[in-house]
Design a protein around this motif. Structure first.
Motif, mmCIF file in Angstrom:
data_model
loop_
_atom_site.group_PDB
_atom_site.id
_atom_site.type_symbol
_atom_site.label_atom_id
_atom_site.label_comp_id
_atom_site.label_asym_id
_atom_site.label_seq_id
_atom_site.Cartn_x
_atom_site.Cartn_y
_atom_site.Cartn_z
ATOM 1 N N UNK A 21 68.782 55.250 1.489
ATOM 2 C CA UNK A 21 67.484 55.738 1.727
ATOM 3 C C UNK A 21 67.430 56.631 2.864
ATOM 4 N N UNK A 22 66.502 57.596 3.100
ATOM 5 C CA UNK A 22 66.560 58.255 4.286
ATOM 6 C C UNK A 22 65.102 58.087 4.813
ATOM 7 N N UNK A 23 65.080 57.413 6.037
ATOM 8 C CA UNK A 23 63.846 57.529 6.836
ATOM 9 C C UNK A 23 63.018 58.512 7.078
ATOM 10 N N UNK A 24 61.591 58.603 6.996
ATOM 11 C CA UNK A 24 60.890 59.824 7.545
ATOM 12 C C UNK A 24 59.794 59.260 8.211
ATOM 13 N N UNK A 25 59.581 59.809 9.517
ATOM 14 C CA UNK A 25 58.276 59.154 10.198
ATOM 15 C C UNK A 25 57.320 60.173 10.313
ATOM 16 N N UNK A 57 57.662 42.012 5.849
ATOM 17 C CA UNK A 57 58.586 43.459 5.888
ATOM 18 C C UNK A 57 59.624 43.302 4.851
ATOM 19 N N UNK A 58 60.509 42.401 4.721
ATOM 20 C CA UNK A 58 61.640 42.292 3.911
ATOM 21 C C UNK A 58 61.136 42.363 2.315
ATOM 22 N N UNK A 59 59.920 41.765 1.942
ATOM 23 C CA UNK A 59 59.590 41.786 0.834
ATOM 24 C C UNK A 59 59.478 43.300 0.276
ATOM 25 N N UNK A 60 58.669 44.161 1.319
ATOM 26 C CA UNK A 60 58.270 45.362 1.126
ATOM 27 C C UNK A 60 59.635 46.097 0.987
ATOM 28 N N UNK A 61 60.606 45.812 1.706
ATOM 29 C CA UNK A 61 61.816 46.778 1.525
ATOM 30 C C UNK A 61 62.515 46.519 0.624
ATOM 31 N N UNK A 62 62.578 45.293 -0.024
ATOM 32 C CA UNK A 62 63.190 45.037 -1.291
ATOM 33 C C UNK A 62 62.743 45.755 -2.693
ATOM 34 N N UNK A 63 61.314 45.646 -2.412
ATOM 35 C CA UNK A 63 60.521 46.476 -3.749
ATOM 36 C C UNK A 63 60.811 47.924 -3.578
ATOM 37 N N UNK A 115 63.478 49.515 -2.227
ATOM 38 C CA UNK A 115 64.657 49.811 -2.863
ATOM 39 C C UNK A 115 65.092 49.509 -4.209
ATOM 40 N N UNK A 116 64.172 48.770 -4.681
ATOM 41 C CA UNK A 116 64.551 48.315 -6.336
ATOM 42 C C UNK A 116 63.913 49.620 -7.047
ATOM 43 N N UNK A 117 62.725 50.266 -6.525
ATOM 44 C CA UNK A 117 62.492 51.555 -7.167
ATOM 45 C C UNK A 117 62.920 52.804 -7.037
ATOM 46 N N UNK A 118 64.167 52.638 -6.223
ATOM 47 C CA UNK A 118 65.067 53.772 -6.104
ATOM 48 C C UNK A 118 64.557 54.964 -5.351
ATOM 49 N N UNK A 119 63.609 54.826 -4.578
ATOM 50 C CA UNK A 119 63.075 56.012 -3.796
ATOM 51 C C UNK A 119 64.221 56.616 -2.966
ATOM 52 N N UNK A 120 64.222 58.027 -2.656
ATOM 53 C CA UNK A 120 65.043 58.591 -1.919
ATOM 54 C C UNK A 120 64.852 58.332 -0.296
ATOM 55 N N UNK A 121 63.489 58.539 0.061
ATOM 56 C CA UNK A 121 63.032 58.408 1.175
ATOM 57 C C UNK A 121 62.138 57.153 1.450
ATOM 58 N N UNK A 159 67.140 33.455 4.714
ATOM 59 C CA UNK A 159 68.590 34.196 5.165
ATOM 60 C C UNK A 159 68.617 35.229 4.246
ATOM 61 N N UNK A 160 68.221 35.107 2.988
ATOM 62 C CA UNK A 160 67.993 36.436 2.032
ATOM 63 C C UNK A 160 67.229 37.422 2.468
ATOM 64 N N UNK A 161 66.021 37.052 2.972
ATOM 65 C CA UNK A 161 65.365 37.881 3.555
ATOM 66 C C UNK A 161 65.759 38.691 4.631
ATOM 67 N N UNK A 162 66.230 37.943 5.761
ATOM 68 C CA UNK A 162 66.632 38.450 6.950
ATOM 69 C C UNK A 162 67.899 39.478 6.571
ATOM 70 N N UNK A 163 68.562 39.027 5.466
ATOM 71 C CA UNK A 163 69.757 40.337 5.392
ATOM 72 C C UNK A 163 69.008 41.602 4.850
ATOM 73 N N UNK A 164 67.912 41.401 3.887
ATOM 74 C CA UNK A 164 67.082 42.388 3.409
ATOM 75 C C UNK A 164 66.716 43.391 4.556
ATOM 76 N N UNK A 165 66.582 42.956 5.714
ATOM 77 C CA UNK A 165 65.997 43.806 6.967
ATOM 78 C C UNK A 165 67.343 44.425 7.598
#
Length: 364
Positions: A142-146, A196-202, A204-210, A130-136
């Motif tokens: 953060x600004x997404x770039x494609x 995917x949630x693992x990668x998103x959490x990491x 966000x923790x690094x504080x990237x703008x994009x 549930x924690x990982x689902x919330x991380x999605x």
């Protein structure tokens, strides 16, 4: 015996904490976590019998049956498996589905029989999932770039050279095309989401703008990007890699032919591996048969057959560039060109590989 639990889920992700999953194999296969190993308290059959007992005779009888089934030599073997894992990974956590009886018993046995301390994951699989689902849920900070470009532009390679990116195809274990399957199967949808949630959490923790991701469809093979996250990605601006056709052709031949064949040969041996690879390519061509149309399908098929025959007779792979060139020029490129012309996304920047890489590194 007093047993202790652990519930700092973020630290588990950031520290890549090893996990011992004591659920039955059938549960583990459906979905688990990164750095988790399945060392079950009960195997599938034992779990099934205990479940039947629970329904027919209640909790106490089911617990008694569980202890009877996992006793003596069986009990010692399972404790030894846990102890062996803890020798290599002493900071491991143990969990079951809800962090209840199975992980508590496992934790107690480990402490009693080996003297090793181990913490139990509070809430077990369900709470961490549930924690990982919330991380999605997309981050507003953060600004997404494609990252886009024609087939063979080297998008995946570029993502690997950026610290503020997530490789969606890598997580899905699929190249995202009709010829995108690897020999090893894709993860389950649950595992894809967890990873995917693992990668998103990491990230966000690094504080990237994009957050830089490849310009994907919602499906990557059989894995599906969660809807809310996919829509968030699609709000991003496009960065396009412009690579000369000759370089894209070389890249695609390398990926579709040389690297792909090497995988099959490694698993099946030289002769059988080449045949298995040919079946995989033929399957990919057949999957897009309707979209190719009769004439183009025939030309690609004939060109592939000629290339395969020459390779089998002379070990010369040079003709494989012909059918791939046809696919790029007459199928993939027109399709992607149309997508770019009709996209609702703003094209923020386009340039060579070097220029795009420098731009992406600069915007963070």
């Amino acid at each position: 015996m007093m047993t202790h639990t652990y519930n700092d889920y973020e630290k588990i992700v950031l520290n890549k904490t090893p996990l011992i999953d004591v659920r039955a194999p059938i549960e583990f296969i459906k979905g688990a976590f990164l750095n988790a190993v399945n060392l079950p308290l009960m195997n599938d059959e034992e779990r099934r019998l205990v479940g039947i007992c629970y329904k027919e005779k209640g909790s106490d009888e089911a617990i008694r049956l569980g202890h009877k089934l996992v006793s003596g030599k069986t009990r010692l073997e399972r404790i030894e498996a846990w102890a062996s894992h803890l020798e290599k990974y002493p900071d491991s956590l143990v969990y079951c589905f809800r962090g209840g009886l199975r992980s508590t018993i496992s934790q107690q046995w480990i402490i009693e029989e080996t003297g090793k301390e181990i913490l139990r994951l509070n809430g077990g699989y369900k709470a961490f999932r549930n924690y990982l689902i919330n991380a999605l849920i997309p981050s507003q900070h953060t600004i997404p770039v494609l990252l886009g470009g024609f087939t063979g532009s080297g998008k995946t390679h570029m993502l690997k050279n950026l610290r503020n990116s997530i490789d969606l195809e890598g997580l899905a274990k699929h190249r995202g095309s009709s010829f995108g399957r690897y020999i090893n199967p894709q993860p389950t949808q649950i595992d894809f989401e967890n990873n995917l949630a693992y990668d998103l959490i990491r990230h966000r923790h690094k504080g990237h703008n994009h957050l830089i991701v490849e310009d994907e469809g919602v499906n990557i093979g059989r894995c599906i990007i969660p809807k809310q996250l996919f829509l968030y990605f699609k709000t991003g601006n496009l960065i396009l890699i412009d690579l000369p056709f000759e370089e894209r052709l070389l890249n695609t031949v390398d990926e579709y032919v040389f690297l792909s064949q090497a995988e099959y040969v490694k698993v099946f041996g030289q002769e059988q591996g080449l045949l298995k690879w040919a079946e995989y390519i033929e399957d990919g061509i057949n999957r897009i048969k309707k979209r190719l149309g009769g004439d183009l399908f025939k030309r690609v098929t004939v060109s592939f057959d000629l290339a395969l025959n020459k390779q089998q007779l002379t070990c010369d792979c040079s003709l494989h560039s012909n059918w791939i060139e046809i696919l790029l020029k007459e199928y993939y490129d027109p399709m992607y060109r149309y997508q770019i012309e009709t996209t609702g996304n703003k094209i923020m920047f386009r340039g060579s590989t070097k220029e795009v890489l420098e731009f992406l590194k600069a915007i963070n």
